[in-house]
Scaffold this motif. Sequence first.
Motif, PDB file in Angstrom:
ATOM      1  N   ILE A 175       0.883  -1.230   0.000  1.00 31.38           N
ATOM      2  CA  ILE A 175      -0.027  -0.186   0.006  1.00 31.38           C
ATOM      3  C   ILE A 175       0.816   1.211   0.100  1.00 31.38           C
ATOM      4  O   ILE A 175       1.766   1.262   0.738  1.00 31.38           O
ATOM      5  CB  ILE A 175      -0.981   0.056   1.185  1.00 31.38           C
ATOM      6  N   VAL A 176       0.699   2.278  -0.912  1.00 25.17           N
ATOM      7  CA  VAL A 176       1.376   3.323  -0.953  1.00 25.17           C
ATOM      8  C   VAL A 176       1.001   4.445  -0.259  1.00 25.17           C
ATOM      9  O   VAL A 176      -0.460   4.728  -0.398  1.00 25.17           O
ATOM     10  CB  VAL A 176       1.662   3.828  -2.467  1.00 25.17           C
ATOM     11  N   ASN A 177       1.516   4.854   0.725  1.00 22.28           N
ATOM     12  CA  ASN A 177       0.874   5.977   1.605  1.00 22.28           C
ATOM     13  C   ASN A 177       1.051   7.523   1.180  1.00 22.28           C
ATOM     14  O   ASN A 177       1.841   8.150   1.681  1.00 22.28           O
ATOM     15  CB  ASN A 177       1.698   5.949   3.023  1.00 22.28           C
ATOM     16  N   THR A 178       0.201   7.605   0.031  1.00 28.47           N
ATOM     17  CA  THR A 178       0.109   9.104  -0.403  1.00 28.47           C
ATOM     18  C   THR A 178      -0.645   9.885   0.583  1.00 28.47           C
ATOM     19  O   THR A 178      -0.301  11.040   0.594  1.00 28.47           O
ATOM     20  CB  THR A 178      -0.607   8.817  -1.994  1.00 28.47           C
ATOM     21  N   ASP A 179      -1.786   9.471   1.128  1.00 27.35           N
ATOM     22  CA  ASP A 179      -2.468  10.050   2.143  1.00 27.35           C
ATOM     23  C   ASP A 179      -2.906   9.212   3.195  1.00 27.35           C
ATOM     24  O   ASP A 179      -3.465   7.980   2.770  1.00 27.35           O
ATOM     25  CB  ASP A 179      -3.702  11.019   1.577  1.00 27.35           C
ATOM     26  N   VAL A 180      -2.963   9.511   4.347  1.00 21.26           N
ATOM     27  CA  VAL A 180      -3.326   8.715   5.731  1.00 21.26           C
ATOM     28  C   VAL A 180      -4.925   7.970   5.537  1.00 21.26           C
ATOM     29  O   VAL A 180      -4.967   6.795   5.499  1.00 21.26           O
ATOM     30  CB  VAL A 180      -3.102   9.186   6.917  1.00 21.26           C
ATOM     31  N   PRO A 181      -5.800   8.524   5.325  1.00 19.96           N
ATOM     32  CA  PRO A 181      -7.331   8.283   5.151  1.00 19.96           C
ATOM     33  C   PRO A 181      -7.231   7.080   3.951  1.00 19.96           C
ATOM     34  O   PRO A 181      -7.874   5.776   4.260  1.00 19.96           O
ATOM     35  CB  PRO A 181      -8.310   9.619   4.920  1.00 19.96           C
ATOM     36  N   THR A 182      -6.724   7.329   2.903  1.00 26.07           N
ATOM     37  CA  THR A 182      -6.973   6.209   1.944  1.00 26.07           C
ATOM     38  C   THR A 182      -6.111   5.110   2.077  1.00 26.07           C
ATOM     39  O   THR A 182      -6.600   4.007   2.089  1.00 26.07           O
ATOM     40  CB  THR A 182      -6.432   7.120   0.278  1.00 26.07           C
TER      41      THR A 182
END
Length: 200
Positions: A175-182
């Motif tokens: 999982i790529v943590n581009t933004d936390v909620p996603t």
Amino acid sequence: MTGSAFFETAGASRLTVLAGPTAVGKGTVAAAIRAHYPEVWISVSATTRPPRPGEVLGTHYWFVDDAEFDHMVETGELLEWAVVHGVHRYGTPRRAVLEALEAGRPALLEIDLQGARQVRDTMPEAMFVFLAPPHWDELVRRLVGRGTESAEEQARRLDTARRELAAEREFDVTIVNTDVPTAAAELVSLMYSHTTAPEA
């Protein structure tokens, strides 16, 4: 169907292990899951490092001294443990994990790479998820920007992160943590899809 209802009908849960390089945001993603997906049980690690500002005993970590940690290791109370960044020790209390799984709760371990490898040896049926940064420069920005480590500690953590990024291929999914909620929503969705352990 709510998350809780899903797990009530799906049966026994499968352990999910979240790991990734230092400063990628594992703890932040876990905190978002704790806040927005209360049906997910998240292990609280024991550590010998001192608390950071805002961290609460029993919520973020169990803060223990070296003697207490030694006792936990000697008595087999830890599912996994490791020395992280060459300084402090972290470990996962075994009993709480097993109780959560036996109760059929979706269980998440947010741990470092060394710990994930130990869990793979003892619980290979778990799902192993690698949390990755969007790119290297973003990882550096996150580590330096949080301002909780000295320059020497930052350099040590970045050196560790370079090695940790190379371990991505050891994991079942990234999982790529581009933004936390996603990232949090994607992880919980994976847990919903892999609720029970695969049959031998």
